[in-house]
Design a protein around this motif. Sequence first.
Motif, PDB file in Angstrom:
ATOM      1  N   MET A  50       0.824  -1.211   0.000  1.00 56.09           N
ATOM      2  CA  MET A  50       0.000   0.000   0.000  1.00 56.09           C
ATOM      3  C   MET A  50       0.859   1.262   0.000  1.00 56.09           C
ATOM      4  N   LYS A  51       2.033   1.214   0.652  1.00 54.54           N
ATOM      5  CA  LYS A  51       2.871   2.413   0.792  1.00 54.54           C
ATOM      6  C   LYS A  51       4.346   2.068   0.525  1.00 54.54           C
ATOM      7  N   PRO A  52       4.680   1.781  -0.738  1.00 57.71           N
ATOM      8  CA  PRO A  52       6.079   1.467  -1.028  1.00 57.71           C
ATOM      9  C   PRO A  52       6.969   2.708  -0.953  1.00 57.71           C
ATOM     10  N   GLU A  53       8.266   2.467  -0.748  1.00 55.14           N
ATOM     11  CA  GLU A  53       9.258   3.543  -0.714  1.00 55.14           C
ATOM     12  C   GLU A  53      10.269   3.304  -1.827  1.00 55.14           C
ATOM     13  N   ILE A  54      10.534   4.374  -2.588  1.00 60.46           N
ATOM     14  CA  ILE A  54      11.498   4.292  -3.687  1.00 60.46           C
ATOM     15  C   ILE A  54      12.351   5.556  -3.680  1.00 60.46           C
ATOM     16  N   GLU A  55      13.308   5.621  -4.574  1.00 58.99           N
ATOM     17  CA  GLU A  55      14.167   6.799  -4.730  1.00 58.99           C
ATOM     18  C   GLU A  55      13.759   7.573  -5.989  1.00 58.99           C
ATOM     19  N   PRO A  56      14.068   8.891  -6.040  1.00 54.65           N
ATOM     20  CA  PRO A  56      13.789   9.643  -7.265  1.00 54.65           C
ATOM     21  C   PRO A  56      14.470   8.980  -8.464  1.00 54.65           C
ATOM     22  N   GLY A  57      13.775   8.962  -9.581  1.00 53.51           N
ATOM     23  CA  GLY A  57      14.288   8.333 -10.795  1.00 53.51           C
ATOM     24  C   GLY A  57      13.921   6.858 -10.904  1.00 53.51           C
ATOM     25  N   GLU A  58      13.191   6.342  -9.919  1.00 55.02           N
ATOM     26  CA  GLU A  58      12.735   4.958  -9.963  1.00 55.02           C
ATOM     27  C   GLU A  58      11.245   4.925 -10.282  1.00 55.02           C
ATOM     28  N   ALA A 123       6.105   6.717  -1.454  1.00 57.59           N
ATOM     29  CA  ALA A 123       7.041   7.646  -0.818  1.00 57.59           C
ATOM     30  C   ALA A 123       8.308   7.652  -1.660  1.00 57.59           C
ATOM     31  N   VAL A 124       8.631   8.811  -2.206  1.00 58.02           N
ATOM     32  CA  VAL A 124       9.797   8.941  -3.086  1.00 58.02           C
ATOM     33  C   VAL A 124      10.855   9.770  -2.378  1.00 58.02           C
ATOM     34  N   GLY A 125      12.054   9.198  -2.230  1.00 57.01           N
ATOM     35  CA  GLY A 125      13.151   9.909  -1.579  1.00 57.01           C
ATOM     36  C   GLY A 125      12.857  10.173  -0.122  1.00 57.01           C
ATOM     37  N   GLU A 126      13.272  11.338   0.343  1.00 64.98           N
ATOM     38  CA  GLU A 126      13.038  11.736   1.731  1.00 64.98           C
ATOM     39  C   GLU A 126      12.241  13.031   1.735  1.00 64.98           C
ATOM     40  N   PRO A 127      10.909  12.919   1.653  1.00 66.82           N
ATOM     41  CA  PRO A 127      10.067  14.119   1.652  1.00 66.82           C
ATOM     42  C   PRO A 127      10.203  14.903   2.951  1.00 66.82           C
ATOM     43  N   ALA A 128       9.996  16.202   2.865  1.00 65.63           N
ATOM     44  CA  ALA A 128      10.118  17.082   4.036  1.00 65.63           C
ATOM     45  C   ALA A 128       9.035  16.795   5.072  1.00 65.63           C
ATOM     46  N   ASP A 129       7.825  16.529   4.640  1.00 69.04           N
ATOM     47  CA  ASP A 129       6.718  16.255   5.558  1.00 69.04           C
ATOM     48  C   ASP A 129       6.648  14.768   5.867  1.00 69.04           C
ATOM     49  N   GLU A 130       5.899  14.445   6.914  1.00 68.48           N
ATOM     50  CA  GLU A 130       5.645  13.046   7.215  1.00 68.48           C
ATOM     51  C   GLU A 130       4.461  12.562   6.386  1.00 68.48           C
ATOM     52  N   MET A 131       4.479  11.271   6.074  1.00 70.32           N
ATOM     53  CA  MET A 131       3.378  10.680   5.318  1.00 70.32           C
ATOM     54  C   MET A 131       2.105  10.751   6.154  1.00 70.32           C
ATOM     55  N   PRO A 132       1.038  11.305   5.581  1.00 67.38           N
ATOM     56  CA  PRO A 132      -0.216  11.350   6.330  1.00 67.38           C
ATOM     57  C   PRO A 132      -0.808   9.943   6.442  1.00 67.38           C
TER      58      PRO A 132
END
Length: 142
Positions: A50-58, A123-132
């Motif tokens: 439901m909430k995968p994490e990846i890096e920019p460019g992926e 979630a891409v990279g390290e966003p400034a805000d927290e995931m709601p």
Amino acid sequence: MNRRTFLAASSGATIAGLAGCFGGDDGLPDVDEEDIVVEISVDNREFDPMKPEIEPGEAVRWNNDSDESYVLNTNDTYDETANWDLEYELEPGDSVAFLFEDAGYYAFHEEGQTALRMCGAVAVGEPADEMPELMCEGESGE
């Protein structure tokens, strides 16, 4: 229509149909197979993961593993999520990929199920805000 014209027309239709799976004429960014790092299964009226994490460019690919059609759509109801544009009808066995170039949270949902019942976010990279907390995760979506 002669045989050569028919073959040219049918080859073009096949290529156009396949282009929708990885970007192109449907308005989505082009996605190379090697950029896809997460596969999201769309089945049983849920996204997994439901909430995968990846890096920019992926990239992420959604695979419809069910016998139902689903319309994958962006969800811009959260202040903490990025504005992006995705609307794609996934027929049974169909897939679509999206390349994420910028850090942020990218929320999505299934149009017919609403964001209360069938949703997710990348979630891409390290966003400034927290995931709601997503609407389909909390008590309001149960």
